[in-house]
Design a protein around this motif. Structure first.
Motif, PDB file in Angstrom:
ATOM      1  N   ARG A   1       0.639  -1.351   0.104  1.00  0.00           N
ATOM      2  CA  ARG A   1      -0.054   0.066   0.139  1.00  0.00           C
ATOM      3  C   ARG A   1       0.945   1.144  -0.167  1.00  0.00           C
ATOM      4  N   PHE A   2       2.229   1.083   0.686  1.00  0.00           N
ATOM      5  CA  PHE A   2       2.772   2.460   0.692  1.00  0.00           C
ATOM      6  C   PHE A   2       3.496   2.560  -0.430  1.00  0.00           C
ATOM      7  N   GLN A   3       4.044   1.831  -1.304  1.00  0.00           N
ATOM      8  CA  GLN A   3       4.469   2.013  -2.416  1.00  0.00           C
ATOM      9  C   GLN A   3       3.538   2.621  -3.341  1.00  0.00           C
ATOM     10  N   LYS A   4       2.373   1.832  -3.614  1.00  0.00           N
ATOM     11  CA  LYS A   4       1.244   2.560  -4.527  1.00  0.00           C
ATOM     12  C   LYS A   4       0.883   4.002  -4.158  1.00  0.00           C
ATOM     13  N   ALA A   5       1.093   4.407  -2.734  1.00  0.00           N
ATOM     14  CA  ALA A   5       0.608   5.687  -2.477  1.00  0.00           C
ATOM     15  C   ALA A   5       1.494   6.580  -2.725  1.00  0.00           C
ATOM     16  N   VAL A   6       3.007   6.158  -2.759  1.00  0.00           N
ATOM     17  CA  VAL A   6       3.973   7.085  -2.936  1.00  0.00           C
ATOM     18  C   VAL A   6       3.844   7.294  -4.491  1.00  0.00           C
ATOM     19  N   GLN A   7       3.676   6.246  -5.253  1.00  0.00           N
ATOM     20  CA  GLN A   7       3.567   6.385  -6.755  1.00  0.00           C
ATOM     21  C   GLN A   7       2.438   7.260  -7.212  1.00  0.00           C
ATOM     22  N   ARG A   8       1.221   6.926  -6.437  1.00  0.00           N
ATOM     23  CA  ARG A   8       0.095   8.041  -6.800  1.00  0.00           C
ATOM     24  C   ARG A   8       0.055   9.401  -6.075  1.00  0.00           C
ATOM     25  N   GLY A   9       0.750   9.501  -5.161  1.00  0.00           N
ATOM     26  CA  GLY A   9       0.647  10.589  -4.378  1.00  0.00           C
ATOM     27  C   GLY A   9      -0.368  11.010  -3.332  1.00  0.00           C
ATOM     28  N   ASN A  10      -0.995   9.862  -2.928  1.00  0.00           N
ATOM     29  CA  ASN A  10      -1.868   9.837  -1.993  1.00  0.00           C
ATOM     30  C   ASN A  10      -1.687   9.451  -0.819  1.00  0.00           C
ATOM     31  N   THR A  11      -0.216   9.679  -0.143  1.00  0.00           N
ATOM     32  CA  THR A  11       0.181   9.134   1.126  1.00  0.00           C
ATOM     33  C   THR A  11      -0.468   9.564   2.432  1.00  0.00           C
ATOM     34  N   SER A  12      -0.972  10.672   2.237  1.00  0.00           N
ATOM     35  CA  SER A  12      -1.821  11.285   3.448  1.00  0.00           C
ATOM     36  C   SER A  12      -3.030  10.334   3.599  1.00  0.00           C
ATOM     37  N   ARG A  13      -3.701   9.976   2.653  1.00  0.00           N
ATOM     38  CA  ARG A  13      -5.067   9.353   2.754  1.00  0.00           C
ATOM     39  C   ARG A  13      -4.458   7.855   3.153  1.00  0.00           C
ATOM     40  N   VAL A  14      -3.614   7.151   2.561  1.00  0.00           N
ATOM     41  CA  VAL A  14      -3.264   5.926   3.154  1.00  0.00           C
ATOM     42  C   VAL A  14      -2.783   5.971   4.578  1.00  0.00           C
ATOM     43  N   VAL A  15      -1.993   6.867   4.915  1.00  0.00           N
ATOM     44  CA  VAL A  15      -1.596   6.789   6.475  1.00  0.00           C
ATOM     45  C   VAL A  15      -2.772   7.037   7.248  1.00  0.00           C
ATOM     46  N   SER A  16      -3.854   8.007   6.919  1.00  0.00           N
ATOM     47  CA  SER A  16      -5.156   8.153   7.777  1.00  0.00           C
ATOM     48  C   SER A  16      -5.791   6.844   7.786  1.00  0.00           C
ATOM     49  N   SER A  17      -5.816   6.195   6.710  1.00  0.00           N
ATOM     50  CA  SER A  17      -6.583   5.050   6.910  1.00  0.00           C
ATOM     51  C   SER A  17      -6.210   3.730   7.676  1.00  0.00           C
ATOM     52  N   LEU A  18      -4.796   4.102   8.017  1.00  0.00           N
ATOM     53  CA  LEU A  18      -4.164   2.909   8.786  1.00  0.00           C
ATOM     54  C   LEU A  18      -4.158   3.495  10.246  1.00  0.00           C
ATOM     55  N   VAL A  19      -4.334   4.688  10.441  1.00  0.00           N
ATOM     56  CA  VAL A  19      -4.376   5.193  11.850  1.00  0.00           C
ATOM     57  C   VAL A  19      -5.687   5.275  12.425  1.00  0.00           C
ATOM     58  N   LYS A  20      -6.787   5.142  11.530  1.00  0.00           N
ATOM     59  CA  LYS A  20      -8.125   5.301  11.954  1.00  0.00           C
ATOM     60  C   LYS A  20      -8.682   4.058  12.881  1.00  0.00           C
ATOM     61  N   PRO A  21      -8.404   2.819  12.322  1.00  0.00           N
ATOM     62  CA  PRO A  21      -8.859   1.541  13.074  1.00  0.00           C
ATOM     63  C   PRO A  21      -8.263   1.433  14.515  1.00  0.00           C
ATOM     64  N   SER A  22      -9.414   1.032  15.374  1.00  0.00           N
ATOM     65  CA  SER A  22      -8.996   0.901  16.800  1.00  0.00           C
ATOM     66  C   SER A  22      -7.802  -0.174  16.936  1.00  0.00           C
ATOM     67  N   CYS A  23      -7.706  -1.338  16.109  1.00  0.00           N
ATOM     68  CA  CYS A  23      -6.794  -2.090  16.127  1.00  0.00           C
ATOM     69  C   CYS A  23      -6.141  -2.320  14.934  1.00  0.00           C
ATOM     70  N   LEU A  24      -4.869  -2.095  14.697  1.00  0.00           N
ATOM     71  CA  LEU A  24      -4.171  -2.227  13.435  1.00  0.00           C
ATOM     72  C   LEU A  24      -3.067  -3.691  13.673  1.00  0.00           C
ATOM     73  N   ILE A  25      -3.317  -4.579  12.588  1.00  0.00           N
ATOM     74  CA  ILE A  25      -2.560  -5.798  12.687  1.00  0.00           C
ATOM     75  C   ILE A  25      -1.793  -5.882  11.260  1.00  0.00           C
ATOM     76  N   ILE A  26      -0.276  -5.701  11.730  1.00  0.00           N
ATOM     77  CA  ILE A  26       0.692  -5.867  10.633  1.00  0.00           C
ATOM     78  C   ILE A  26       1.050  -7.163  10.734  1.00  0.00           C
ATOM     79  N   ASP A  27       0.901  -8.229   9.528  1.00  0.00           N
ATOM     80  CA  ASP A  27       1.450  -9.500   9.768  1.00  0.00           C
ATOM     81  C   ASP A  27       2.592  -9.743   8.925  1.00  0.00           C
ATOM     82  N   GLU A  28       3.369 -10.571   9.525  1.00  0.00           N
ATOM     83  CA  GLU A  28       4.745 -10.798   8.827  1.00  0.00           C
ATOM     84  C   GLU A  28       5.808  -9.564   8.569  1.00  0.00           C
TER      85      GLU A  28
END
Length: 127
Positions: A1-28
């Motif tokens: 998601r980060f690489q695509k966000a950098v390429q598309r120029g929408n990093t703030s939207r992607v970061v905000s979407s990952l900050v919003k949930p009450s629980c974020l799971i990053i697997d592996e």
């Protein structure tokens, strides 16, 4: 998601979407290699969740100890700063033993049997 966000120029939207949930799971963690911009985005997510009011649990899984994560994150002290925030109020579980995956794996062993060959003009005894 980060690489695509950098390429598309929408990093703030992607970061905000990952900050919003009450629980974020990053697997592996360690499955992907992060370049400098993606490492910075990872830090931004961790930092904003660290400062966030209300529930902000994070679960990270890896078969690599955090001391080895520098192989996967590019940047000066960015990873160190992220780890500082992650481990500030963390509960760390280290599990050893057989993998949970494959616990219902059925294993079969097949032995090769010589192949029967019909030879013309010769019949088995008794026929």
């Amino acid at each position: 998601r980060f690489q695509k966000a950098v390429q598309r120029g929408n990093t703030s939207r992607v970061v905000s979407s990952l900050v919003k949930p009450s629980c974020l799971i990053i697997d592996e963690v360690g499955r992907c290699v992060y370049d400098r911009p993606c490492t910075d985005l990872f830090f931004d997510v961790v930092d904003r969740r660290y400062e966030k009011e209300g529930p902000n649990a994070m679960v990270l899984t890896s078969n690599i100890a955090p001391s080895g994560w520098d192989e996967f994150f590019t940047g000066d002290d960015t990873l160190l700063c992220a780890l500082d925030r992650l481990f500030d109020k963390a509960s760390v579980f280290v599990m050893r033993g057989p993998s949970y995956r494959g616990r219902e794996l059925d294993t079969y062993s097949v032995e090769a049997v010589p192949q029967a060959v019909k030879v013309r003009g010769i019949q088995p005894e008794g026929m």
